[in-house]
Design a protein around this motif. Structure first.
Motif, mmCIF file in Angstrom:
data_model
loop_
_atom_site.group_PDB
_atom_site.id
_atom_site.type_symbol
_atom_site.label_atom_id
_atom_site.label_comp_id
_atom_site.label_asym_id
_atom_site.label_seq_id
_atom_site.Cartn_x
_atom_site.Cartn_y
_atom_site.Cartn_z
ATOM 1 N N TYR A 1 12.564 2.095 -22.599
ATOM 2 C CA TYR A 1 12.411 1.197 -23.739
ATOM 3 C C TYR A 1 11.413 1.782 -24.717
ATOM 4 C CZ TYR A 1 8.067 -0.241 -21.416
ATOM 5 O OH TYR A 1 6.815 -0.235 -20.825
ATOM 6 N N PHE A 2 11.361 1.178 -25.904
ATOM 7 C CA PHE A 2 10.473 1.670 -26.953
ATOM 8 C C PHE A 2 9.174 0.876 -26.947
ATOM 9 C CE2 PHE A 2 14.341 3.641 -28.053
ATOM 10 C CZ PHE A 2 14.015 4.750 -28.828
ATOM 11 N N ALA A 3 8.066 1.590 -26.986
ATOM 12 C CA ALA A 3 6.743 0.983 -26.877
ATOM 13 C C ALA A 3 6.403 0.177 -28.123
ATOM 14 C CB ALA A 3 5.688 2.061 -26.666
ATOM 15 N N GLY A 4 5.582 -0.853 -27.933
ATOM 16 C CA GLY A 4 4.963 -1.556 -29.045
ATOM 17 C C GLY A 4 5.823 -2.539 -29.785
ATOM 18 N N GLU A 5 7.017 -2.881 -29.263
ATOM 19 C CA GLU A 5 7.879 -3.819 -29.968
ATOM 20 C C GLU A 5 8.778 -4.569 -28.996
ATOM 21 O OE1 GLU A 5 9.367 -0.409 -32.268
ATOM 22 O OE2 GLU A 5 11.379 -1.084 -31.712
ATOM 23 N N LEU A 6 9.116 -5.771 -29.410
ATOM 24 C CA LEU A 6 10.030 -6.619 -28.653
ATOM 25 C C LEU A 6 11.128 -7.123 -29.574
ATOM 26 C CD1 LEU A 6 7.574 -8.852 -26.554
ATOM 27 C CD2 LEU A 6 8.865 -6.851 -25.762
ATOM 28 N N LEU A 7 12.239 -7.539 -28.970
ATOM 29 C CA LEU A 7 13.325 -8.177 -29.698
ATOM 30 C C LEU A 7 13.367 -9.644 -29.312
ATOM 31 C CD1 LEU A 7 16.140 -5.478 -29.299
ATOM 32 C CD2 LEU A 7 14.362 -5.663 -31.052
ATOM 33 N N VAL A 8 13.426 -10.495 -30.332
ATOM 34 C CA VAL A 8 13.392 -11.944 -30.123
ATOM 35 C C VAL A 8 14.573 -12.560 -30.858
ATOM 36 C CG1 VAL A 8 12.016 -14.052 -30.375
ATOM 37 C CG2 VAL A 8 10.864 -11.848 -30.065
ATOM 38 N N ALA A 9 15.302 -13.440 -30.193
ATOM 39 C CA ALA A 9 16.341 -14.193 -30.898
ATOM 40 C C ALA A 9 15.706 -14.860 -32.105
ATOM 41 C CB ALA A 9 16.960 -15.235 -29.972
ATOM 42 N N SER A 10 16.323 -14.698 -33.269
ATOM 43 C CA SER A 10 15.670 -15.108 -34.519
ATOM 44 C C SER A 10 15.234 -16.565 -34.496
ATOM 45 C CB SER A 10 16.607 -14.846 -35.704
ATOM 46 O OG SER A 10 16.819 -13.451 -35.856
ATOM 47 N N GLN A 11 16.032 -17.424 -33.875
ATOM 48 C CA GLN A 11 15.674 -18.840 -33.822
ATOM 49 C C GLN A 11 14.440 -19.101 -32.954
ATOM 50 O OE1 GLN A 11 18.593 -17.441 -33.222
ATOM 51 N NE2 GLN A 11 20.334 -18.754 -33.794
ATOM 52 N N ASP A 12 14.108 -18.127 -32.086
ATOM 53 C CA ASP A 12 12.985 -18.324 -31.166
ATOM 54 C C ASP A 12 11.692 -17.673 -31.631
ATOM 55 O OD1 ASP A 12 14.754 -19.670 -29.576
ATOM 56 O OD2 ASP A 12 15.005 -18.066 -28.110
ATOM 57 N N VAL A 13 11.693 -17.076 -32.826
ATOM 58 C CA VAL A 13 10.472 -16.435 -33.315
ATOM 59 C C VAL A 13 9.312 -17.421 -33.429
ATOM 60 C CG1 VAL A 13 9.427 -15.250 -35.296
ATOM 61 C CG2 VAL A 13 11.664 -14.533 -34.452
ATOM 62 N N PRO A 14 9.508 -18.664 -33.928
ATOM 63 C CA PRO A 14 8.369 -19.598 -33.963
ATOM 64 C C PRO A 14 7.761 -19.846 -32.586
ATOM 65 C CG PRO A 14 10.145 -20.396 -35.357
ATOM 66 C CD PRO A 14 10.693 -19.230 -34.595
ATOM 67 N N ARG A 15 8.586 -19.878 -31.557
ATOM 68 C CA ARG A 15 8.073 -20.085 -30.205
ATOM 69 C C ARG A 15 7.227 -18.894 -29.770
ATOM 70 N NH1 ARG A 15 9.944 -22.557 -24.938
ATOM 71 N NH2 ARG A 15 7.914 -22.493 -23.958
ATOM 72 N N VAL A 16 7.694 -17.692 -30.069
ATOM 73 C CA VAL A 16 6.923 -16.500 -29.718
ATOM 74 C C VAL A 16 5.635 -16.449 -30.535
ATOM 75 C CG1 VAL A 16 6.949 -13.978 -29.705
ATOM 76 C CG2 VAL A 16 8.975 -15.250 -28.974
ATOM 77 N N ASP A 17 5.697 -16.885 -31.787
ATOM 78 C CA ASP A 17 4.482 -17.012 -32.612
ATOM 79 C C ASP A 17 3.440 -17.856 -31.896
ATOM 80 O OD1 ASP A 17 4.592 -15.552 -34.957
ATOM 81 O OD2 ASP A 17 5.779 -17.041 -36.005
ATOM 82 N N ARG B 1 9.868 -15.257 -20.328
ATOM 83 C CA ARG B 1 11.161 -15.763 -19.852
ATOM 84 C C ARG B 1 11.001 -16.804 -18.748
ATOM 85 N NH1 ARG B 1 14.650 -10.155 -19.200
ATOM 86 N NH2 ARG B 1 15.206 -9.865 -21.413
ATOM 87 N N SER B 2 9.904 -16.715 -17.981
ATOM 88 C CA SER B 2 9.718 -17.621 -16.858
ATOM 89 C C SER B 2 9.239 -19.012 -17.286
ATOM 90 C CB SER B 2 8.717 -17.023 -15.870
ATOM 91 O OG SER B 2 7.416 -16.960 -16.437
ATOM 92 N N LEU B 3 8.840 -19.159 -18.540
ATOM 93 C CA LEU B 3 8.381 -20.457 -19.030
ATOM 94 C C LEU B 3 9.542 -21.439 -19.117
ATOM 95 C CD1 LEU B 3 6.096 -19.213 -21.949
ATOM 96 C CD2 LEU B 3 5.331 -20.127 -19.746
ATOM 97 N N PRO B 4 9.275 -22.743 -18.964
ATOM 98 C CA PRO B 4 10.344 -23.724 -19.175
ATOM 99 C C PRO B 4 10.919 -23.566 -20.590
ATOM 100 C CG PRO B 4 8.423 -24.757 -18.181
ATOM 101 C CD PRO B 4 8.011 -23.368 -18.566
#
Length: 404
Positions: A25-41, A86-89
């Motif tokens: 994988y590539f260091a320093g970055e993740l891919l997030v489903a666009s609708q879930d970006v606020p949750r990752v924020d 991913r393990s979070l509810p």
């Protein structure tokens, strides 16, 4: 069985690539489903979006975000971070930006056991007569997702009239154009496209460039390439590449993009080349994808190629050892000695069994018939003499180059 070779480890050619288990994988970055970006924020704090262009084709699918290292300068452990989120509810749809590589592979000295490397060095060979080129059929649009296409190959008879071209993204081919020094995987896309052109003469061929001249891409670029193929009307997409994904969740971006394809689109992908039964080699292991293993027909009796992956998820197999292919011209100096090419090559790997299966599906598609229906009929008519390698699609004389 092809000889082992000792060309450079392609994973080491990109300093951004990291490894966990058999996953790259590539260091320093993740891919997030666009609708879930606020949750990752909310979980990570405000994230910085990484974009390649204002008209990013993945908008609405996934967002690529930067993940900086810690205050101590250490790199963030992205696999652990992904697993914890991913393990979070109702955890967000998040994943690594996986690395993928070409599948001209097999055992190779000093290289990680994932994609392997070349089953053999590419071998310069003269042209030879061939039989079994298909009769004209419905003009199916076929997308070859690979290193791109060398425009100099358009002078070759295999790519000439009455063959049809729908457009090609260019292969960089050379590390040093002035010296015509071929890159590690320069010309790979031209070789795979040549299989389609030769055995599906009435198709409309397009080349989508996602792999570097070293034969590597990331999930973002591969997903964007699939979207370009979809938007150009590809009915068959063939990919001689793959990678192992981390955990039980397939690559986020690729899953979403492949889900967006029309139901009748046929996706054909190489099964991989490390003599493994790994169930998470992607995209070949995705349900609905026609995954292709390799058979060695250079001996007195056909048998599974020693480098080919195996498993009950594999759909089909076809000859993949010393396949005779159109290629580029120049010097390839990544093995034990420099090799000089003049437009023809004998090369091994599931990379070359895969476009043959795609070509035969295109050639079997009749007027008014979908490629999906043609694929089902073609495959159901085949036998399965090699358990764990799928149904066997034989090739005509001239498909492989005779052993020296």
């Amino acid at each position: 069985m092809p000889e082992e070779t000792a060309f450079p480890n392609p994973w080491a050619l990109d300093p951004r690539i990291r490894r966990t288990g058999d996953t790259y994988y590539f260091a320093g970055e993740l891919l997030v489903a666009s609708q879930d970006v606020p949750r990752v924020d909310a979980l990570l704090g405000p994230v910085r979006t990484l974009r390649t262009a204002d008209d990013d084709p993945l908008t609405g699918f996934v967002t690529r975000i930067a993940v900086p290292g810690g205050d101590d300068g250490d790199e963030t452990d992205l696999p652990s971070l992904v697993s914890s989120m991913r393990s979070l509810p109702q955890g967000p749809r998040v994943g690594l930006n996986h690395a993928f590589a070409v599948n001209t592979a097999g055992p190779i000295t000093g290289q990680p056991k994932l994609h392997g490397g070349l089953a053999s060095d590419p071998l310069p060979v003269p042209d030879q007569p061939r039989a079994g080129e298909t009769t004209p059929c419905r003009p199916v649009r076929v997308a070859v997702i690979d290193t791109g296409f060398d425009p100099a190959a358009l002078t070759m008879p295999v790519f000439g009239k009455p063959f049809k071209h729908h457009g090609h993204e260019l292969d960089r081919v050379y590390l040093d154009p002035a010296a015509r020094r071929i890159g590690l995987m320069g010309g790979h896309g031209t070789a795979t496209a040549g299989v389609v052109a030769r055995y599906a003469r009435n198709c409309e061929l397009m080349s989508i460039q996602v792999l570097s001249v070293d034969g590597i891409t990331d999930e973002v670029n591969l997903a964007a390439g699939i979207l370009r193929a979809r938007d150009a009307g590809a009915e068959i997409i063939t990919m001689s590449l793959g990678g192992v994904f981390e955990g039980d969740t397939p690559p986020v971006a690729l899953e979403m993009v492949l889900d967006s394809l029309p139901a009748e689109t046929v996706v054909v992908a190489a099964a991989g080349n490390v003599a493994s039964a790994t169930p998470n080699f992607y995209p070949a292991s995705r349900p609905g994808v026609i995954s292709v293993a390799a058979v060695d027909t250079t001996g007195p009796v056909a048998a599974p190629a020693g480098f080919s992956n195996t498993g009950n998820w594999i759909t089909a197999c076809a000859p993949g050892v010393r396949v005779h292919l159109p290629y580029v011209s120049g010097t390839w100096d990544h093995g034990t000695q420099p090799l000089t090419f003049a437009g023809q090559v004998a090369w091994s790997g599931t990379s070359f069994a895969t476009p043959y299966v795609a070509a035969r599906i295109a050639a079997a598609t009749t007027a008014g018939q979908s490629c999906r229906d043609a694929a089902d009929l073609l495959l159901k008519a085949l036998s399965d003499p090699f358990p764990g390698y799928g149904r066997y699609l034989a090739a005509p004389d001239g498909f492989v180059h005779p052993a020296p």
